[in-house]
Design an enzyme around this catalytic site. Structure first.
Site, PDB file in Angstrom:
ATOM      1  N   HIS A  43      14.819  -4.860 -24.163  1.00  0.00           N
ATOM      2  CA  HIS A  43      14.684  -5.033 -22.716  1.00  0.00           C
ATOM      3  C   HIS A  43      15.072  -6.474 -22.383  1.00  0.00           C
ATOM      4  CE1 HIS A  43      11.011  -7.042 -23.905  1.00  0.00           C
ATOM      5  NE2 HIS A  43      10.546  -5.937 -24.454  1.00  0.00           N
ATOM      6  N   HIS A  80      13.953  -9.307 -24.686  1.00  0.00           N
ATOM      7  CA  HIS A  80      14.730  -9.511 -25.919  1.00  0.00           C
ATOM      8  C   HIS A  80      16.062 -10.200 -25.593  1.00  0.00           C
ATOM      9  CE1 HIS A  80      12.405  -5.783 -27.186  1.00  0.00           C
ATOM     10  NE2 HIS A  80      12.145  -6.608 -28.177  1.00  0.00           N
TER      11      HIS A  80
END
Ligand code: PAF
Length: 296
Positions: free
Chosen positions: A48, A51
């Site tokens: 997501h 990250h």
């Protein structure tokens, strides 16, 4: 202001996905000889924006960015979500490539644990690994430090990037690196939240629509608790208990809210100035964690 990039995010450059340790070592040999700086972003996939922020920071810091995706069985308890943990490799590859990642290392379990999970040599940070999330999830941090030390040995990065959402994990890894004299800079990257304050997490995908509406309460309660501390309240146990009750009223099930000192995650005393509020709470089928630093 965004930091200057050592190599601009290319988006169009081809990222290589490798599954074997030997291939990755081969690929990194020449850049390392050429003095290139290598950054590592370890993940369990289902990426997501949090990250991708790690990748962005790594991209700014280094010449070569290596991300890893490995759903590490060693860090899951027997009744936890190892089997249901979302695996979205194709989507993750697209995100990493667009973020300017050079190499994705996505090994299978046999590559990481060739002698079997049970026979793997273990790396464990004592003490710190057994508090808070480590008390709720016995063996979790031992699994994390074991896999992260293996990834460090495989990639031999100059720097590695981890999210601050996993506050205790970051501290455990920092301790491991110091204790084992690993020459790796550890960077903690601020939590990425949605518009309502919910910390992004792969496990948010377990939440139903009504649960997603409740989930931001975790961050709101932490912010209110932090404000109370900043305003001078110092009965930390009572503040934590009030926060727990607010979460339960909102629909969470209790794990913990603790007000601890940042240096060692021990319960905060009136003498401590640099604190962090750590929390974990169950909502539907998910266990959510969040934290907030507070100074007094
Ligand atoms: O934070 C995570 O996603 C994992 O704990 C890590 C650091 C990738 C180790 O498996």
């Amino acid at each position: 202001m965004p930091e200057p990039s050592r190599r601009p995010s290319m988006g169009s450059s081809k990222m290589q996905t490798l599954q074997h340790i030997a291939e990755l070592r081969d690929a990194l040999r020449q850049p390392r000889r050429d003095g290139k700086r290598i950054a590592l972003v370890p993940t369990m996939g289902n990426l997501h924006a949090g990250h991708l922020e790690l990748v962005r920071r790594a991209r700014s810091d280094a010449d070569i960015v290596v991300a890893t995706i490995f759903v590490n069985p060693l860090q899951f308890g027997a009744n936890e979500d190892l089997d249901s943990y979302p695996r979205t490799l194709a989507q993750d590859q697209a995100g990493l490539e667009a973020g300017g990642c050079d190499f994705l290392f996505a090994p299978g379990e046999a590559e990481m644990y060739p002698n079997g999970r049970e026979n793997q040599t273990i790396v464990e940070v004592p003490g710190l690994s057994n508090l808070h999330c480590g008390a709720t999830r016995p063996g979790h941090f031992r699994g994390v430090t074991t896999v992260v030390s293996k990834l460090f040995n495989i990639v031999q990065p100059d720097a590695a990037f981890f999210g601050i959402k996993d506050y205790q994990q970051l501290m455990v890894i920092r301790r491991m690196v110091v204790d084992l004299c690993m020459p790796i800079e550890i960077h903690g990257v601020p939590i990425v939240r949605d518009a309502r304050g919910l910390a992004l997490s792969s496990r948010n995908g377990y939440l139903s629509e009504p649960e997603l509406a409740i989930a931001p309460t975790l961050n709101r309660v932490l912010r209110e608790t932090a404000q109370a501390i900043e305003a001078g309240e110092s009965d930390f146990e009572q503040l934590a208990e009030t926060a727990q009750q607010q979460l339960e009223t909102a629909g969470f099930r209790r794990d913990f809210v603790r007000i601890v000192r940042r240096s060692d995650l021990a319960p905060a005393t009136n003498a401590d100035r640099e604190l962090v509020i750590l929390s974990a709470a169950y909502l539907g089928g998910a266990r959510l964690i969040d934290n907030i630093e507070v100074s007094r």
